[in-house]
Design an enzyme around this catalytic site. Structure first.
Site: not given
Ligand code: IPM
Ligand code: MG
Length: 357
Positions: A140, A190, A222, A246, A250
């Site tokens: 990042y 990884k 993975d 990240d 999700d």
């Molecule tokens: C998160 C989001 C952010 C990230 C984006 C909006 C930059 O996806 O906080 O998980 O990738 O960190």
């Molecule tokens: Mg995110």
């Protein structure tokens, strides 16, 4: 009477709606607590780009640095997809400007929501994982980064870069957190391919020696992504780098039935902590009054715990959230028909102050 100076950064999309809801709940949580709340609002993301040409105006970063805590809604949206500077740069600048290197994302499956998950309910009972995502390093922030050349010769480069002290400080936080929980850390990397991951694994193992009472396992990303779906109960604290964190959080949200319920808290440095729901700006929902406020409200719960050290208030709020999730009303992402306001009211009515005030 102590004071809580909160910098509120609503941002884009549903950000203003969910931070508004979270603030109302916070006000109720603090009734009779001896804490006096003062809020100031600042621009970030696309909203800031429109007004000032920058996704993170200096005034916003300064206000955030000077506050006791920061509450953020969301940034980004399709309008800014091809903008030269994206709204997301504001969020990354805020995280790095505040030095919040550890992002805590607790994932619990609320009883009553298991049926919303694509996984079978019996796999989900008792799932309680604390993800700790490194937040200010890795790909990042690594440089060089960018696209160069002209078609058909264009090239792009991203750089993943970690120093050992960056790994050690977030690993320490993970081991300390595990001591408050079930004493287990799973570190995800990884290491079979990436040099940053090999250093990650070495430094995490070295740090573990200081925490002999905490069990450590290493897992390749993975294989972890698979195990998270097959045996989500296996995990207590999951420690990982920025990009993997990240993606995996999700994925973990799918276990809970909706990304809309996940909170997060970021901190670790000397400055204020940053609280934000994990969901994004959800442009399709913005302005319709249907956004799920529970992720932002649960982030307020993390604030009560980490910034104010008021665990009992956090637990009261957590109980109220649990009841609302179980009995309703809930927003459409959870299969209900309620509005953001109706859910917020329902949470408030279950707080002691919601009845008495
Ligand atoms: C998160 C989001 C952010 C990230 C984006 C909006 C930059 O996806 O906080 O998980 O990738 O960190
Ligand atoms: Mg995110």
């Amino acid at each position: 009477m102590s004071q809580l100076r909160l910098a509120v950064l609503p941002g884009d999309g549903i950000g203003p709606e969910v931070t508004g809801a979270a603030l109302r709940v916070l006000g109720h949580c603090l009734v009779g607590s001896g804490v006096e709340l003062s809020c100031s609002e600042h621009l970030i993301g696309g909203a800031a780009l429109e007004r000032s040409g920058e996704p993170l105006p200096t005034a916003t970063l300064e206000a955030a640095r000077g506050a006791d805590a920061v509450l953020l809604g969301a940034v980004g949206g399709p309008v800014w997809e091809s903008a030269p500077v994206r709204p997301e740069a504001g969020l990354l600048g805020l995280r790095s400007g505040l030095g919040v290197f550890a992002n805590l994302r607790p994932v619990r499956v609320w009883p009553g929501l298991a049926a919303r998950s694509p996984l079978r309910a019996e796999l989900l009972e008792g799932v309680d994982v604390l993800f700790i995502r490194e937040l200010t390093g890795g790909v990042y922030f690594g440089r060089p980064q960018g696209i160069s050349g002209k078609p058909p010769q264009r090239r792009a480069v991203d750089t993943s870069d970690y120093g050992e002290l960056e790994i050690e400080r977030v690993a320490e936080l993970a081991f300390r957190s595990a001591r408050q929980r079930r004493h287990r850390v799973t570190s995800v990397d990884k290491a079979n391919v990436l040099a940053t991951s090999r250093l990650w694994r070495q430094v995490v193992s070295e740090t573990a020696r200081e925490y002999p009472d905490v069990g450590l396992e290493h897992c390749l990303v993975d294989s972890f992504a698979l195990r998270l779906l097959l045996q989500p109960r296996d995990f207590d604290v999951v420690l990982t780098e920025n990009l993997f964190g990240d993606i995996l959080t999700d994925e973990a949200a799918a276990l809970t039935g909706s990304l809309g319920v996940l909170p997060s808290a970021s901190g670790g440095g000397a400055g204020p902590w940053l609280y934000e729901p994990v969901h994004g700006s959800a442009p399709d929902l913005a302005g319709r009054g249907l956004a799920n406020p529970l992720g932002a409200i649960a982030s307020v719960g993390l604030l009560l715990e980490h910034t104010l050290g008021r665990r009992e208030l956090a637990e009261t709020l957590q109980r109220a959230l649990g009841e609302v999730v179980r009995e309703g009303p809930v927003t459409p992402d959870l299969g209900g028909t309620a509005s953001t306001d109706q859910v917020t009211e329902a949470v408030i009515s279950r707080l002691p102050s919601g009845v008495a005030a």
